[in-house]
Design a protein around this motif. Sequence first.
Motif, PDB file in Angstrom:
ATOM      1  N   MET A   1       0.844  -1.178   0.000  1.00 55.99           N
ATOM      2  CA  MET A   1       0.000   0.000   0.000  1.00 55.99           C
ATOM      3  C   MET A   1       0.892   1.245   0.000  1.00 55.99           C
ATOM      4  O   MET A   1       1.758   1.390   0.846  1.00 55.99           O
ATOM      5  CB  MET A   1      -0.874  -0.020   1.249  1.00 55.99           C
ATOM      6  N   ALA A   2       0.681   2.085  -0.945  1.00 57.54           N
ATOM      7  CA  ALA A   2       1.510   3.287  -1.080  1.00 57.54           C
ATOM      8  C   ALA A   2       0.916   4.448  -0.296  1.00 57.54           C
ATOM      9  O   ALA A   2      -0.301   4.557  -0.135  1.00 57.54           O
ATOM     10  CB  ALA A   2       1.633   3.663  -2.538  1.00 57.54           C
ATOM     11  N   MET A   3       1.791   5.298   0.155  1.00 62.78           N
ATOM     12  CA  MET A   3       1.376   6.494   0.873  1.00 62.78           C
ATOM     13  C   MET A   3       0.996   7.566  -0.144  1.00 62.78           C
ATOM     14  O   MET A   3       1.628   7.682  -1.197  1.00 62.78           O
ATOM     15  CB  MET A   3       2.554   6.978   1.736  1.00 62.78           C
ATOM     16  N   ARG A   4      -0.035   8.341   0.158  1.00 66.56           N
ATOM     17  CA  ARG A   4      -0.420   9.438  -0.733  1.00 66.56           C
ATOM     18  C   ARG A   4       0.697  10.469  -0.779  1.00 66.56           C
ATOM     19  O   ARG A   4       1.404  10.678   0.204  1.00 66.56           O
ATOM     20  CB  ARG A   4      -1.707  10.084  -0.254  1.00 66.56           C
ATOM     21  N   TRP A   5       0.843  11.146  -1.913  1.00 66.68           N
ATOM     22  CA  TRP A   5       1.948  12.087  -2.073  1.00 66.68           C
ATOM     23  C   TRP A   5       1.826  13.273  -1.126  1.00 66.68           C
ATOM     24  O   TRP A   5       2.833  13.825  -0.686  1.00 66.68           O
ATOM     25  CB  TRP A   5       2.080  12.533  -3.520  1.00 66.68           C
ATOM     26  N   THR A   6       0.603  13.668  -0.770  1.00 65.79           N
ATOM     27  CA  THR A   6       0.436  14.790   0.156  1.00 65.79           C
ATOM     28  C   THR A   6       0.908  14.413   1.556  1.00 65.79           C
ATOM     29  O   THR A   6       1.519  15.225   2.253  1.00 65.79           O
ATOM     30  CB  THR A   6      -1.026  15.249   0.192  1.00 65.79           C
ATOM     31  N   SER A   7       0.635  13.182   1.956  1.00 66.99           N
ATOM     32  CA  SER A   7       1.119  12.711   3.257  1.00 66.99           C
ATOM     33  C   SER A   7       2.641  12.607   3.254  1.00 66.99           C
ATOM     34  O   SER A   7       3.302  12.982   4.225  1.00 66.99           O
ATOM     35  CB  SER A   7       0.511  11.348   3.589  1.00 66.99           C
ATOM     36  N   ALA A   8       3.190  12.098   2.166  1.00 72.93           N
ATOM     37  CA  ALA A   8       4.644  11.971   2.060  1.00 72.93           C
ATOM     38  C   ALA A   8       5.309  13.349   2.101  1.00 72.93           C
ATOM     39  O   ALA A   8       6.336  13.525   2.769  1.00 72.93           O
ATOM     40  CB  ALA A   8       5.014  11.236   0.784  1.00 72.93           C
ATOM     41  N   LEU A   9       4.732  14.326   1.427  1.00 71.99           N
ATOM     42  CA  LEU A   9       5.282  15.677   1.435  1.00 71.99           C
ATOM     43  C   LEU A   9       5.248  16.274   2.840  1.00 71.99           C
ATOM     44  O   LEU A   9       6.226  16.874   3.296  1.00 71.99           O
ATOM     45  CB  LEU A   9       4.525  16.575   0.458  1.00 71.99           C
ATOM     46  N   ALA A  10       4.125  16.107   3.538  1.00 74.28           N
ATOM     47  CA  ALA A  10       4.013  16.634   4.900  1.00 74.28           C
ATOM     48  C   ALA A  10       5.040  15.978   5.824  1.00 74.28           C
ATOM     49  O   ALA A  10       5.680  16.661   6.637  1.00 74.28           O
ATOM     50  CB  ALA A  10       2.596  16.407   5.432  1.00 74.28           C
ATOM     51  N   ILE A  11       5.229  14.685   5.686  1.00 77.31           N
ATOM     52  CA  ILE A  11       6.204  13.979   6.522  1.00 77.31           C
ATOM     53  C   ILE A  11       7.618  14.415   6.160  1.00 77.31           C
ATOM     54  O   ILE A  11       8.463  14.601   7.044  1.00 77.31           O
ATOM     55  CB  ILE A  11       6.016  12.458   6.405  1.00 77.31           C
ATOM     56  N   TYR A  12       7.908  14.624   4.877  1.00 76.70           N
ATOM     57  CA  TYR A  12       9.229  15.101   4.476  1.00 76.70           C
ATOM     58  C   TYR A  12       9.511  16.479   5.076  1.00 76.70           C
ATOM     59  O   TYR A  12      10.618  16.746   5.548  1.00 76.70           O
ATOM     60  CB  TYR A  12       9.367  15.155   2.961  1.00 76.70           C
ATOM     61  N   ILE A  13       8.522  17.352   5.064  1.00 79.73           N
ATOM     62  CA  ILE A  13       8.704  18.691   5.645  1.00 79.73           C
ATOM     63  C   ILE A  13       8.992  18.585   7.138  1.00 79.73           C
ATOM     64  O   ILE A  13       9.848  19.310   7.666  1.00 79.73           O
ATOM     65  CB  ILE A  13       7.474  19.580   5.356  1.00 79.73           C
ATOM     66  N   LEU A  14       8.319  17.670   7.827  1.00 85.83           N
ATOM     67  CA  LEU A  14       8.619  17.457   9.247  1.00 85.83           C
ATOM     68  C   LEU A  14      10.039  16.933   9.439  1.00 85.83           C
ATOM     69  O   LEU A  14      10.762  17.389  10.331  1.00 85.83           O
ATOM     70  CB  LEU A  14       7.608  16.482   9.855  1.00 85.83           C
ATOM     71  N   PHE A  15      10.446  15.977   8.617  1.00 81.37           N
ATOM     72  CA  PHE A  15      11.815  15.479   8.686  1.00 81.37           C
ATOM     73  C   PHE A  15      12.803  16.622   8.461  1.00 81.37           C
ATOM     74  O   PHE A  15      13.805  16.730   9.159  1.00 81.37           O
ATOM     75  CB  PHE A  15      12.056  14.369   7.646  1.00 81.37           C
ATOM     76  N   TRP A  16      12.532  17.469   7.484  1.00 85.62           N
ATOM     77  CA  TRP A  16      13.433  18.568   7.169  1.00 85.62           C
ATOM     78  C   TRP A  16      13.529  19.536   8.347  1.00 85.62           C
ATOM     79  O   TRP A  16      14.628  19.951   8.727  1.00 85.62           O
ATOM     80  CB  TRP A  16      12.944  19.296   5.914  1.00 85.62           C
ATOM     81  N   ALA A  17      12.395  19.884   8.934  1.00 85.40           N
ATOM     82  CA  ALA A  17      12.390  20.838  10.046  1.00 85.40           C
ATOM     83  C   ALA A  17      13.129  20.282  11.264  1.00 85.40           C
ATOM     84  O   ALA A  17      13.891  21.009  11.921  1.00 85.40           O
ATOM     85  CB  ALA A  17      10.946  21.196  10.412  1.00 85.40           C
ATOM     86  N   PHE A  18      12.930  19.016  11.587  1.00 87.70           N
ATOM     87  CA  PHE A  18      13.626  18.427  12.729  1.00 87.70           C
ATOM     88  C   PHE A  18      15.114  18.235  12.443  1.00 87.70           C
ATOM     89  O   PHE A  18      15.940  18.328  13.351  1.00 87.70           O
ATOM     90  CB  PHE A  18      12.988  17.100  13.132  1.00 87.70           C
ATOM     91  N   THR A  19      15.465  17.993  11.200  1.00 90.00           N
ATOM     92  CA  THR A  19      16.864  17.794  10.837  1.00 90.00           C
ATOM     93  C   THR A  19      17.660  19.082  10.968  1.00 90.00           C
ATOM     94  O   THR A  19      18.866  19.042  11.219  1.00 90.00           O
ATOM     95  CB  THR A  19      16.969  17.229   9.406  1.00 90.00           C
ATOM     96  N   VAL A  20      17.012  20.242  10.833  1.00 91.84           N
ATOM     97  CA  VAL A  20      17.709  21.514  11.041  1.00 91.84           C
ATOM     98  C   VAL A  20      18.370  21.516  12.413  1.00 91.84           C
ATOM     99  O   VAL A  20      19.544  21.860  12.560  1.00 91.84           O
ATOM    100  CB  VAL A  20      16.748  22.712  10.904  1.00 91.84           C
ATOM    101  N   PHE A  21      17.634  21.096  13.436  1.00 93.66           N
ATOM    102  CA  PHE A  21      18.173  21.106  14.795  1.00 93.66           C
ATOM    103  C   PHE A  21      19.240  20.031  14.995  1.00 93.66           C
ATOM    104  O   PHE A  21      20.108  20.168  15.845  1.00 93.66           O
ATOM    105  CB  PHE A  21      17.045  20.931  15.812  1.00 93.66           C
ATOM    106  N   LEU A  22      19.171  18.972  14.212  1.00 92.48           N
ATOM    107  CA  LEU A  22      20.172  17.918  14.282  1.00 92.48           C
ATOM    108  C   LEU A  22      21.492  18.361  13.647  1.00 92.48           C
ATOM    109  O   LEU A  22      22.571  18.098  14.173  1.00 92.48           O
ATOM    110  CB  LEU A  22      19.645  16.661  13.568  1.00 92.48           C
ATOM    111  N   VAL A  23      21.421  19.074  12.532  1.00 92.77           N
ATOM    112  CA  VAL A  23      22.596  19.442  11.743  1.00 92.77           C
ATOM    113  C   VAL A  23      23.202  20.770  12.190  1.00 92.77           C
ATOM    114  O   VAL A  23      24.407  20.996  12.030  1.00 92.77           O
ATOM    115  CB  VAL A  23      22.215  19.493  10.246  1.00 92.77           C
ATOM    116  N   LEU A  24      22.423  21.651  12.764  1.00 92.10           N
ATOM    117  CA  LEU A  24      22.851  23.018  13.079  1.00 92.10           C
ATOM    118  C   LEU A  24      24.166  23.120  13.855  1.00 92.10           C
ATOM    119  O   LEU A  24      25.019  23.925  13.506  1.00 92.10           O
ATOM    120  CB  LEU A  24      21.728  23.745  13.826  1.00 92.10           C
ATOM    121  N   PRO A  25      24.411  22.324  14.887  1.00 90.82           N
ATOM    122  CA  PRO A  25      25.650  22.521  15.650  1.00 90.82           C
ATOM    123  C   PRO A  25      26.928  22.022  14.974  1.00 90.82           C
ATOM    124  O   PRO A  25      28.026  22.357  15.414  1.00 90.82           O
ATOM    125  CB  PRO A  25      25.424  21.744  16.941  1.00 90.82           C
ATOM    126  N   PHE A  26      26.833  21.237  13.917  1.00 89.75           N
ATOM    127  CA  PHE A  26      28.025  20.655  13.299  1.00 89.75           C
ATOM    128  C   PHE A  26      28.680  21.625  12.322  1.00 89.75           C
ATOM    129  O   PHE A  26      28.010  22.262  11.523  1.00 89.75           O
ATOM    130  CB  PHE A  26      27.678  19.341  12.589  1.00 89.75           C
TER     131      PHE A  26
END
Length: 95
Positions: A1-26
């Motif tokens: 079962m595939a995920m809808r593209w809108t759900s995938a986009l929303a999850i990618y944006i969340l990953f991107w936003a949380f990754t900012v805090f992961l990458v920022l200090p390096f």
Amino acid sequence: MAMRWTSALAIYILFWAFTVFLVLPFGVKTTREAGGAVVPGQAESAPHEFHLGRLALRVTVVATILFTLFQLNYAYGWITPNMVDLFGRGNMVTR
């Protein structure tokens, strides 16, 4: 079962936003580490230079890798909720 593209986009944006805090200090150097003089009133932990483009590129690369792993796990079910059930409540019957 595939995920809808809108759900995938929303999850990618969340990953991107949380990754900012992961990458920022390096890769950040303070003014003192860079060999410069600290301006009066400047925090000693403040970065010497801030490169938004470089940060955005790093965040995009890391977020894309993490999101790809998430999507593959979603498709192939490598790790399921029952596998990470720490309290053994996954198979309980609710009344």
